[in-house]
Scaffold this motif. Structure first.
Motif, PDB file in Angstrom:
ATOM      1  N   ALA A 141       8.123  -8.318  -4.278  1.00  0.00           N
ATOM      2  CA  ALA A 141       9.507  -8.784  -4.289  1.00  0.00           C
ATOM      3  C   ALA A 141      10.434  -7.585  -4.388  1.00  0.00           C
ATOM      4  O   ALA A 141      11.383  -7.454  -3.620  1.00  0.00           O
ATOM      5  CB  ALA A 141       9.741  -9.731  -5.465  1.00  0.00           C
ATOM      6  N   ILE A 142      10.148  -6.702  -5.331  1.00  0.00           N
ATOM      7  CA  ILE A 142      10.977  -5.540  -5.603  1.00  0.00           C
ATOM      8  C   ILE A 142      10.131  -4.285  -5.435  1.00  0.00           C
ATOM      9  O   ILE A 142       9.125  -4.120  -6.119  1.00  0.00           O
ATOM     10  CB  ILE A 142      11.528  -5.572  -7.053  1.00  0.00           C
ATOM     11  CG1 ILE A 142      12.216  -6.896  -7.368  1.00  0.00           C
ATOM     12  CG2 ILE A 142      12.409  -4.362  -7.317  1.00  0.00           C
ATOM     13  CD1 ILE A 142      13.430  -7.204  -6.534  1.00  0.00           C
ATOM     14  N   ASN A 143      10.516  -3.423  -4.508  1.00  0.00           N
ATOM     15  CA  ASN A 143       9.867  -2.117  -4.339  1.00  0.00           C
ATOM     16  C   ASN A 143      10.843  -1.207  -3.589  1.00  0.00           C
ATOM     17  O   ASN A 143      11.954  -1.611  -3.251  1.00  0.00           O
ATOM     18  CB  ASN A 143       8.506  -2.234  -3.639  1.00  0.00           C
ATOM     19  CG  ASN A 143       8.592  -2.799  -2.241  1.00  0.00           C
ATOM     20  OD1 ASN A 143       9.653  -2.871  -1.632  1.00  0.00           O
ATOM     21  ND2 ASN A 143       7.462  -3.223  -1.722  1.00  0.00           N
ATOM     22  N   LEU A 183       0.809   4.277 -15.020  1.00  0.00           N
ATOM     23  CA  LEU A 183       1.709   3.128 -14.933  1.00  0.00           C
ATOM     24  C   LEU A 183       1.506   2.148 -16.081  1.00  0.00           C
ATOM     25  O   LEU A 183       0.391   1.941 -16.551  1.00  0.00           O
ATOM     26  CB  LEU A 183       1.476   2.365 -13.630  1.00  0.00           C
ATOM     27  CG  LEU A 183       1.640   3.132 -12.328  1.00  0.00           C
ATOM     28  CD1 LEU A 183       1.503   2.184 -11.158  1.00  0.00           C
ATOM     29  CD2 LEU A 183       2.965   3.854 -12.284  1.00  0.00           C
ATOM     30  N   GLU A 184       2.600   1.529 -16.494  1.00  0.00           N
ATOM     31  CA  GLU A 184       2.547   0.391 -17.408  1.00  0.00           C
ATOM     32  C   GLU A 184       2.679  -0.858 -16.555  1.00  0.00           C
ATOM     33  O   GLU A 184       3.417  -0.872 -15.572  1.00  0.00           O
ATOM     34  CB  GLU A 184       3.690   0.448 -18.414  1.00  0.00           C
ATOM     35  CG  GLU A 184       3.600   1.618 -19.360  1.00  0.00           C
ATOM     36  CD  GLU A 184       4.780   1.697 -20.308  1.00  0.00           C
ATOM     37  OE1 GLU A 184       4.547   2.002 -21.480  1.00  0.00           O
ATOM     38  OE2 GLU A 184       5.933   1.453 -19.864  1.00  0.00           O
ATOM     39  N   SER A 185       1.951  -1.899 -16.936  1.00  0.00           N
ATOM     40  CA  SER A 185       2.016  -3.159 -16.201  1.00  0.00           C
ATOM     41  C   SER A 185       2.347  -4.299 -17.147  1.00  0.00           C
ATOM     42  O   SER A 185       1.879  -4.325 -18.287  1.00  0.00           O
ATOM     43  CB  SER A 185       0.682  -3.467 -15.512  1.00  0.00           C
ATOM     44  OG  SER A 185       0.360  -2.488 -14.567  1.00  0.00           O
ATOM     45  N   ASN A 235       2.733  -7.547   2.607  1.00  0.00           N
ATOM     46  CA  ASN A 235       2.226  -6.259   3.068  1.00  0.00           C
ATOM     47  C   ASN A 235       2.010  -5.339   1.861  1.00  0.00           C
ATOM     48  O   ASN A 235       2.708  -4.354   1.668  1.00  0.00           O
ATOM     49  CB  ASN A 235       3.208  -5.635   4.062  1.00  0.00           C
ATOM     50  CG  ASN A 235       2.661  -4.375   4.675  1.00  0.00           C
ATOM     51  OD1 ASN A 235       1.457  -4.168   4.710  1.00  0.00           O
ATOM     52  ND2 ASN A 235       3.548  -3.522   5.140  1.00  0.00           N
ATOM     53  N   THR A 236       1.028  -5.694   1.048  1.00  0.00           N
ATOM     54  CA  THR A 236       0.671  -4.947  -0.154  1.00  0.00           C
ATOM     55  C   THR A 236      -0.834  -5.004  -0.315  1.00  0.00           C
ATOM     56  O   THR A 236      -1.509  -5.735   0.415  1.00  0.00           O
ATOM     57  CB  THR A 236       1.430  -5.513  -1.384  1.00  0.00           C
ATOM     58  OG1 THR A 236       1.197  -4.683  -2.503  1.00  0.00           O
ATOM     59  CG2 THR A 236       1.031  -6.930  -1.686  1.00  0.00           C
ATOM     60  N   ALA A 237      -1.375  -4.229  -1.236  1.00  0.00           N
ATOM     61  CA  ALA A 237      -2.827  -4.195  -1.433  1.00  0.00           C
ATOM     62  C   ALA A 237      -3.332  -5.607  -1.726  1.00  0.00           C
ATOM     63  O   ALA A 237      -2.787  -6.304  -2.564  1.00  0.00           O
ATOM     64  CB  ALA A 237      -3.182  -3.260  -2.580  1.00  0.00           C
ATOM     65  N   GLU A 284       4.508   3.534  -7.026  1.00  0.00           N
ATOM     66  CA  GLU A 284       3.210   4.017  -6.557  1.00  0.00           C
ATOM     67  C   GLU A 284       2.145   2.940  -6.701  1.00  0.00           C
ATOM     68  O   GLU A 284       2.055   2.277  -7.731  1.00  0.00           O
ATOM     69  CB  GLU A 284       2.785   5.249  -7.355  1.00  0.00           C
ATOM     70  CG  GLU A 284       3.622   6.463  -7.085  1.00  0.00           C
ATOM     71  CD  GLU A 284       3.429   7.012  -5.691  1.00  0.00           C
ATOM     72  OE1 GLU A 284       2.273   7.099  -5.238  1.00  0.00           O
ATOM     73  OE2 GLU A 284       4.430   7.345  -5.058  1.00  0.00           O
ATOM     74  N   ALA A 285       1.321   2.790  -5.703  1.00  0.00           N
ATOM     75  CA  ALA A 285       0.207   1.847  -5.758  1.00  0.00           C
ATOM     76  C   ALA A 285      -1.005   2.549  -6.354  1.00  0.00           C
ATOM     77  O   ALA A 285      -1.951   2.874  -5.659  1.00  0.00           O
ATOM     78  CB  ALA A 285      -0.105   1.321  -4.365  1.00  0.00           C
TER      79      ALA A 285
END
Length: 167
Positions: A46-48, A78-80, A34-36, A138-139
């Motif tokens: 997994a982690i949010n 954000l850093e990815s 259930n994510t974008a 944040e997405a």
């Protein structure tokens, strides 16, 4: 014997909470889809915040089908970090996507804040499996439509309310 460490009412509650809510193990077969989502890609959290109460990090997996590409975008402040588990990733970045790098299994990719980029599965025959970690829950995805990408995406549009297809 005198107690050298005064306790407050909150300390006991806090001490007890970490015993039950401290370290979490998220089984690989229990990730949250259930994510974008993007056509050609399958992301799972997994982690949010919703799953474990994380305040400053998001982590999950993404499987990118052969030859699939995103549109040009960035993730704001954000850093990815992307860890390539299997396959070959190609990243294009820059104002005109003029820079390119490839990574394979065992390699890490770092995407700094605000960097326009395009994620590409560089293998025409095999899926690309990665672990993705972002520096916030944040997405944030900012699609950039005025850049002519070097490798055009295959009609790739975000499919959730946050990420609308171009008009």
């Amino acid at each position: 014997m005198a107690d050298d460490h005064p306790h407050h009412a909150d300390d006991h509650t806090h001490d007890e909470r970490w015993k039950h809510d401290g370290v979490r193990v998220i089984k690989g077969d229990r990730l949250d889809p259930n994510t974008a989502q993007t056509p050609g890609m399958f992301r799972q959290a997994a982690i949010n915040h919703a799953r474990v109460g994380a305040q400053k990090i998001w982590a999950g997996t993404v499987t990118i089908e052969p030859n699939a590409k995103t549109g040009v975008h960035h993730h704001g402040a954000l850093e990815s970090v992307i860890y390539v588990v299997r396959g070959r990733a190609r990243m294009r970045w820059g104002e005109r996507l003029e820079y390119v790098a490839e990574a394979e299994a065992g390699d890490f990719i770092f995407v700094p804040p605000y960097v326009p980029h395009q994620e590409i599965n560089a293998d025409p025959d095999q899926p690309l499996d990665c672990v993705l970690v972002r520096s916030d829950n944040e997405a944030v995805v900012v699609n950039i439509t005025d850049v002519e990408p070097v490798e055009k995406p295959e009609a790739v549009y975000w499919v959730d309310p946050i990420h609308r297809p171009p008009e």
